[in-house]
Design a protein around this motif. Structure first.
Motif, PDB file in Angstrom:
ATOM      1  N   PRO A 195       0.731  -1.416   0.055  1.00  0.00           N
ATOM      2  CA  PRO A 195      -0.157  -0.156   0.065  1.00  0.00           C
ATOM      3  C   PRO A 195       0.818   1.294  -0.014  1.00  0.00           C
ATOM      4  O   PRO A 195       0.533   2.248  -0.712  1.00  0.00           O
ATOM      5  CB  PRO A 195      -0.793   0.023   1.286  1.00  0.00           C
ATOM      6  N   ALA A 196       1.937   1.555   0.612  1.00  0.00           N
ATOM      7  CA  ALA A 196       2.549   2.488   0.948  1.00  0.00           C
ATOM      8  C   ALA A 196       3.340   3.137  -0.296  1.00  0.00           C
ATOM      9  O   ALA A 196       3.673   2.251  -1.069  1.00  0.00           O
ATOM     10  CB  ALA A 196       3.751   2.367   1.769  1.00  0.00           C
ATOM     11  N   CYS A 197       3.550   4.311  -0.471  1.00  0.00           N
ATOM     12  CA  CYS A 197       4.319   4.819  -1.478  1.00  0.00           C
ATOM     13  C   CYS A 197       5.348   5.959  -0.989  1.00  0.00           C
ATOM     14  O   CYS A 197       4.953   6.614   0.225  1.00  0.00           O
ATOM     15  CB  CYS A 197       3.523   5.465  -2.400  1.00  0.00           C
ATOM     16  N   ASN A 198       6.556   6.168  -1.585  1.00  0.00           N
ATOM     17  CA  ASN A 198       7.551   6.869  -0.829  1.00  0.00           C
ATOM     18  C   ASN A 198       8.022   8.084  -1.769  1.00  0.00           C
ATOM     19  O   ASN A 198       8.851   8.815  -1.810  1.00  0.00           O
ATOM     20  CB  ASN A 198       8.767   6.159  -0.751  1.00  0.00           C
ATOM     21  N   GLN A 255       5.959  11.248  -4.582  1.00  0.00           N
ATOM     22  CA  GLN A 255       4.608  11.992  -4.984  1.00  0.00           C
ATOM     23  C   GLN A 255       4.459  12.079  -6.446  1.00  0.00           C
ATOM     24  O   GLN A 255       5.451  13.083  -6.793  1.00  0.00           O
ATOM     25  CB  GLN A 255       4.110  13.195  -4.112  1.00  0.00           C
TER      26      GLN A 255
END
Ligand code: SF4
Ligand code: SF4
Ligand code: SF4
Lengths: 92, 497
Positions: free
Chosen positions: B51-54, B56
């Motif tokens: 799910p996470a992203c690092n 934008q």
């Protein structure tokens, strides 16, 4: 000393795995920081980890209650310059 | 022989690429995701464990799945690695054509290394015959290349929108790097450096790498040809250009700011400037991050969590069956290859519009023979076209459809031009307007409409905006024939087993 997550949170999970104290928890309607566990990353990282990856302005508050990422800080566009930038982008 | 001569006189760098390209081309030609033929025979699936992203991206709203990998506004059901493995094994037991498992989100797989690698590790152990792929923004790629190669990794997709930090700063406002948030040009420079380094490291290790780029007018449109040159030189086997999607209702930065999306002419021009060497499928349809199934088909709804939990599966037997089905598919493909080749329905020339498609095909007994009887009496296709020449509209906004009669034995025939209410305004009225059709051909279809079309037995088909109607219809005809043949051929042994 605890940070806090507001209703602006979009439940994106980015903060959860980063907390050195396992203070962030997935919850409904939005993620929460367990106050008793959060130490603001003191002694572990220069910046509070959750607030350094959170993509949403205003979603995380510092212990004084101020947003760590205030409006304009993540888009890089201060609210006063918004319409000017919008015009420039629309001219592309 | 020729290759050896080239090798001797070449520099170390080009020697590596030329030696590789032969091997790579062989791999790609027969690949279930990139070969037009193999694509019809094998199934692929994605699981949403990351799910996470690092970073934008300005075209992404992080409420939803990674915009690099999914249709906008889609939210997948997040799985734990344990459940994801169960699901894959259940699907692999029921759909023995399953050959590739992808992790593409809902965020970035390498921003969730524990979850991603836990899934890969368990699967490599329990279903070593299933190949794995990941799609990433590339930030954490160099750090994980070795770990990726420990698993049964088949290919990696990296989204690279630019190689110039000035441009990057207009696409990525920030990244999370070494425990800090980094902004602007500095952030873009780090991201680009990691992406290119990751690409080179994977290519060196013989992993297939595909590059996706999002075309953003006024930002990277003039720059993508340069991106294409550099990523191919560094070993990418495919560079795929996708149009920016930016609508205010998606709540993305670009959407809210009114950043425009590319016209079909702009997209075509850039795609041509970045053209790939091989005739392979460059445009994998923008499928859901948790889709399951063969081309144009999604059996996701059949595999609910309750059902997966309750299944008792004999994994060894399932793997044995997959091996049999694969051998059978390969036998059939080989047999088909050795038969005299029928005239191609869509030649590459036809797709680029260089040469007219013959009005009627010469009689040919071999051509798609099994499909002819199956598609008789054929079906109607509604083509979303403004000008009657090109497929140029998304399903949501299309009000004019050219209705064509399509069957395998004849050239597509225009029946009528029909006006229907736009699906974006009234989905059920739009569906009613095309309910007699077997397929809808357009540039884009939203998630709800996609589901409802499929539920109504109408095949949603999407092509690049600006594709000529003639070429798209010919392609739809060929795909339909191939899909019908492949599904029946491939499913028959599986279903009777
Ligand atoms: S500030 Fe640090 S300790 Fe507190 S919740 Fe965020 S990451 Fe955890
Ligand atoms: S990173 Fe921000 S938006 Fe995402 S879950 Fe944490 S608090 Fe919510
Ligand atoms: S990499 Fe994907 S999830 Fe992350 S910001 Fe970009 S589009 Fe969104």
């Amino acid at each position: 000393m605890s940070y806090r997550i507001t209703a602006a949170c979009v439940n994106c999970w980015a903060c959860e795995p980063l907390c050195p104290n396992e203070a962030v928890r997935a919850a409904k309607p939005h993620f929460v920081i367990e106050a008793a566990r959060c130490n603001g990353c003191e002694g572990e990282f220069a910046d509070p980890q959750c607030a350094s990856i959170c993509p949403i302005e205003g979603a995380i508050l510092d212990p004084s209650g101020a947003p760590v990422n205030p409006p304009g800080s993540l888009t890089g566009i201060p609210p006063s310059a918004w319409s000017q930038v919008q015009q420039a982008i629309q001219a592309r | 022989m020729e290759l050896k001569v080239v090798e001797r006189s070449a520099t170390a760098e080009s020697r590596l690429t030329s030696a590789q390209s032969v091997e790579v081309q062989d791999k790609v030609r027969d690949h279930p995701c990139f070969s037009k033929d193999a694509h019809h025979h094998y199934a692929r699936m994605h699981v949403a464990v990351a799910p996470a992203c690092n970073i934008q991206c300005h075209y992404c709203n992080r409420k939803y799945d990674c915009a690099n990998e999914s249709r906008p506004g889609v939210v997948s059901e997040l799985l734990t690695p344990e459940l994801a493995v169960k699901k894959v094994l259940a699907v692999a037991a029921e759909i023995p054509q399953l050959s590739v498992l992808g992790i593409a989100g809902p965020g970035d797989p390498l921003a969730n290394p524990e979850r991603t690698f836990a899934t890969f590790a368990e699967l490599s152990e329990k279903a070593p015959d299933i190949r794995l792929c990941v799609s990433t923004n590339g930030l954490m790629l160099p750090a994980h290349v070795d770990q990726l190669c420990e698993h049964n990794i088949d290919h990696v997709t990296i989204t690279i929108n630019c190689i110039d930090p000035e441009i990057g700063a207009r696409i990525y406002p920030w990244i999370f790097w070494h425990n800090r948030r980094i902004r602007g040009k500095k952030a873009a420079a780090i991201l680009i450096e990691q992406q290119l380094k990751g690409l080179e490291m994977l290519a060196e290790r013989g992993v297939l790498v595909k590059i996706n780029s999002v075309l953003i007018p006024g930002v990277n449109d003039q720059h993508l040809a340069e991106v294409s040159r550099v990523v191919k030189q560094k070993g990418a086997f495919l560079h795929n250009i996708m149009p920016l999607i930016a609508e205010p209702e998606h709540g993305t930065f670009y959407g809210l700011m009114g950043q425009r999306t590319p016209t079909s002419q702009e997209l075509n021009a850039v795609q041509q400037a970045c053209a790939n060497d091989m005739d392979i499928m460059s445009h994998c349809r923008q499928c859901r991050a948790d889709a399951i199934g063969m081309l144009g088909q999604d059996r996701h709804a059949e595999f609910t969590l309750e059902r997966i939990e309750s299944l008792e599966i004999d994994h060894a037997a399932a793997m044995e069956r997959r091996a049999q089905v694969r051998a059978e598919i390969e036998r059939q493909r080989a047999a088909k290859r050795s038969r005299p080749q029928p005239p191609v329905l869509v030649s590459l020339d036809a797709l680029t519009g260089a040469k007219p498609v013959p009005k009627s095909r010469p009689n040919d007994k071999h051509a798609a023979a099994p499909a002819v009887s199956l598609t008789k009496p054929g079906f109607k296709v509604a083509v979303a076209s403004h000008d009657g020449q090109q497929v140029d509209q998304a399903f949501a906004e299309a009000q004019t459809f050219a209705i064509y009669q399509l069957d395998v034995a004849h050239a597509p025939r225009l029946l009528e031009t029909r006006t229907v209410p736009a699906a974006g305004a009234d989905l059920s009225a739009a569906l009613a307007g095309v309910k007699d059709c077997g397929a809808v051909l357009c540039t884009r279809i939203g998630f709800d409409a996609w589901q409802q079309l499929e539920a109504a037995g109408i095949r949603p088909l999407s092509v690049q905006p600006g594709t000529s109607m003639r070429a798209a219809l010919a392609q739809a005809q060929a795909e339909t024939a191939a899909a019908i043949t492949a599904n029946l051929d491939a499913l028959a042994p599986a279903l009777s087993a």
